[in-house]
Scaffold this motif. Structure first.
Motif, mmCIF file in Angstrom:
data_model
loop_
_atom_site.group_PDB
_atom_site.id
_atom_site.type_symbol
_atom_site.label_atom_id
_atom_site.label_comp_id
_atom_site.label_asym_id
_atom_site.label_seq_id
_atom_site.Cartn_x
_atom_site.Cartn_y
_atom_site.Cartn_z
ATOM 1 N N GLY A 26 0.780 -1.220 0.000
ATOM 2 C CA GLY A 26 0.000 0.000 0.000
ATOM 3 C C GLY A 26 0.815 1.274 0.000
ATOM 4 N N SER A 27 1.905 1.272 0.748
ATOM 5 C CA SER A 27 2.726 2.471 0.818
ATOM 6 C C SER A 27 3.304 2.828 -0.550
ATOM 7 C CB SER A 27 3.846 2.287 1.827
ATOM 8 O OG SER A 27 4.641 1.165 1.485
ATOM 9 N N TYR A 28 3.624 1.826 -1.332
ATOM 10 C CA TYR A 28 4.173 2.067 -2.673
ATOM 11 C C TYR A 28 3.067 2.460 -3.642
ATOM 12 C CZ TYR A 28 8.884 0.622 -1.574
ATOM 13 O OH TYR A 28 10.156 0.573 -1.062
ATOM 14 N N ASN A 73 -7.391 0.709 -4.395
ATOM 15 C CA ASN A 73 -6.482 1.035 -3.291
ATOM 16 C C ASN A 73 -6.796 0.216 -2.043
ATOM 17 O OD1 ASN A 73 -4.895 2.976 -4.640
ATOM 18 N ND2 ASN A 73 -6.441 4.548 -4.287
ATOM 19 N N ALA A 74 -8.056 -0.097 -1.836
ATOM 20 C CA ALA A 74 -8.434 -0.869 -0.646
ATOM 21 C C ALA A 74 -7.864 -2.288 -0.697
ATOM 22 C CB ALA A 74 -9.945 -0.922 -0.516
#
Length: 111
Positions: A26-28, A73-74
């Motif tokens: 997620g961070s990427y 994104n989720a």
């Protein structure tokens, strides 16, 4: 270690469809654009398309109008919807974020 995992490849007839998935940390996903590429043995890796952090999307000429990139994104997942597939779409499809690459998923288009 950043791990990208592609899935969804397979064998399909010309004119058919496939949807590939790439899971991205997620961070990427929030910090960098995600790109899809195609690798054919003996040829240079070809850019397929990219989706940016804000959702902007760009496609290579050979797939424009046939392929669609989206992301969830989720689910930390980027998708490549491929329609009207052609034999020259055959290859190993890889996703890329920043300097990181997945192992790829094979797509073979043949009758």
């Amino acid at each position: 270690q950043v791990q990208l995992v592609e899935s969804g490849g397979g064998l399909v007839q010309p004119g058919g469809s496939l949807t590939l998935s790439c899971t991205v940390p997620g961070s990427y996903l929030n910090a960098y654009a995600t790109g899809w590429y195609r690798q054919v043995p003996g040829k240079q890796r070809q850019w397929v398309g990219t989706i940016g952090t804000t959702g902007s999307i760009h496609y290579g000429d050979s797939v424009m109008g046939r392929f669609t990139i989206s992301k969830d994104n989720a689910r930390n997942t980027v998708y490549l919807q491929m329609n009207r597939l052609r034999p020259d779409d055959t290859g190993l499809y890889l996703c890329n974020v920043h300097t990181h690459w997945g192992q790829g998923t094979q797509v073979t288009v043949t009758s």
